[in-house]
Motif scaffolding. Structure first.
Motif, mmCIF file in Angstrom:
data_model
loop_
_atom_site.group_PDB
_atom_site.id
_atom_site.type_symbol
_atom_site.label_atom_id
_atom_site.label_comp_id
_atom_site.label_asym_id
_atom_site.label_seq_id
_atom_site.Cartn_x
_atom_site.Cartn_y
_atom_site.Cartn_z
ATOM 1 N N ASN A 124 0.832 -1.199 0.000
ATOM 2 C CA ASN A 124 0.000 0.000 0.000
ATOM 3 C C ASN A 124 0.871 1.255 0.000
ATOM 4 N N THR A 125 1.891 1.255 0.864
ATOM 5 C CA THR A 125 2.789 2.407 0.950
ATOM 6 C C THR A 125 3.570 2.608 -0.335
ATOM 7 N N MET A 126 4.093 1.516 -0.906
ATOM 8 C CA MET A 126 4.883 1.618 -2.131
ATOM 9 C C MET A 126 4.038 2.082 -3.311
ATOM 10 N N THR A 127 2.765 1.693 -3.350
ATOM 11 C CA THR A 127 1.877 2.143 -4.428
ATOM 12 C C THR A 127 1.722 3.659 -4.395
ATOM 13 N N HIS A 128 1.453 4.200 -3.207
ATOM 14 C CA HIS A 128 1.279 5.649 -3.075
ATOM 15 C C HIS A 128 2.596 6.390 -3.308
ATOM 16 N N THR A 129 3.703 5.827 -2.812
ATOM 17 C CA THR A 129 5.006 6.482 -2.969
ATOM 18 C C THR A 129 5.421 6.516 -4.434
ATOM 19 N N THR A 130 5.231 5.406 -5.135
ATOM 20 C CA THR A 130 5.584 5.349 -6.562
ATOM 21 C C THR A 130 4.767 6.346 -7.362
ATOM 22 N N ASN A 131 3.474 6.427 -7.086
ATOM 23 C CA ASN A 131 2.627 7.395 -7.782
ATOM 24 C C ASN A 131 3.065 8.828 -7.494
#
Length: 282
Positions: A124-131
């Motif tokens: 979840n964190t990596m999805t938001h960070t990548t975006n």
């Protein structure tokens, strides 16, 4: 924004809760006390569970994971949602299938119920960070919050953010829906099982085993519901950052207190540990 004729922002300033110097000093002391209590309570609970063999139960191992998530803020919310869902399943097995509890809640399943939420929280964190890294920021660079939350961050993007907002909505919705449904379904079965108990004392004991978990669920989901589900017309970043204090600072601080004050096994372990320490110092 067409072309590259703009200044790209690479640094951001967190506005905090207030720009009043006198209030900032008070807020610093308040948050410092929150984090000290948070670290002391959660680390103390982790140590207590590790040193007391009587607390080496599936529920306490899940509580161990919850306490660890509270001191690792990066993916705290998503991980805690699914850890609370894991705890709900544990309570379902304990009340609805007590004779098969030790078999159903095997060590392997217990590890999966602890590790799984962390994996989901990390994704979840990596999805938001990548975006966020893919978005263009060209000023201003002041984030109207005390941490880098997605909503105030997206308000600084100088491009179309509809797709990013959709991804945030889908991911956050999936976390809330799946974890919430697991908790809801588990407690429906638990309620049905409790209603079949003829003894009033038996019902009271069954409810007491779920009270601490229900308290934690109510506080977390109540706060998240207020922030993300209330009508769009009432949305306010200033109000959101005040309410965010609850799930970033207050809830992690309250969790060890909730489970220590409302859990007989944990209270007994605290008394045993205190008695041993007093004996060793005598």
């Amino acid at each position: 924004m067409a072309g590259d004729n703009y200044t790209r922002v690479t640094e951001f300033i967190l506005a905090g809760l207030s720009d009043n110097p006198q209030l900032q000093a008070s807020l610093f002391l308040l948050f410092l006390s929150f984090y000290v209590i948070n670290l002391t309570g959660n680390l103390g609970m982790i140590i207590l569970i590790r040193i007391d063999s009587r607390l080496h139960t599936p529920m306490c191992h899940l509580l161990l994971g919850l306490c660890f998530a509270a001191v690792v803020f990066g993916f705290f919310v998503a991980a805690e949602c699914f850890l609370l869902a894991s705890m709900a399943y544990d309570r379902y097995v304990a009340i609805c299938n007590p004779l098969l509890y030790s078999v159903a809640m095997s060590q392997r399943l217990c590890i999966q119920l602890v590790v799984g939420p962390y994996v989901i929280g990390f994704m979840n964190t990596m999805t938001h960070t990548t975006n966020a890294f893919r978005l263009p920021f060209c000023g201003p660079n002041v984030i109207n919050n005390f941490f880098c939350d997605m909503s105030p961050l997206l308000s600084l993007v100088c491009a179309d953010t509809r797709l990013t907002k959709l991804v945030v909505f889908v991911v956050a919705g999936a976390v809330g829906v799946f974890s919430g449904l697991t908790i809801l379904i588990s407690y429906i079965y638990i309620l049905v099982a409790i209603m079949k108990i003829h003894s009033v004392d038996g019902r009271r004991k069954a409810f007491s085993t779920c009270s601490s978990h229900l308290t934690a669920v109510s506080i977390l989901y109540g706060t998240l519901f207020f922030i993300y589900v209330r009508p769009r017309a009432s949305l306010s970043l200033d109000l959101n950052k005040v309410v965010s204090v609850f799930y970033t600072a207050v809830i992690p601080m309250l969790n060890p207190l909730i489970y220590s004050l409302r859990n007989k096994e944990v209270k007994d372990a605290i008394h045993r540990t205190a008695a041993k320490r007093k004996f060793c110092m005598a």
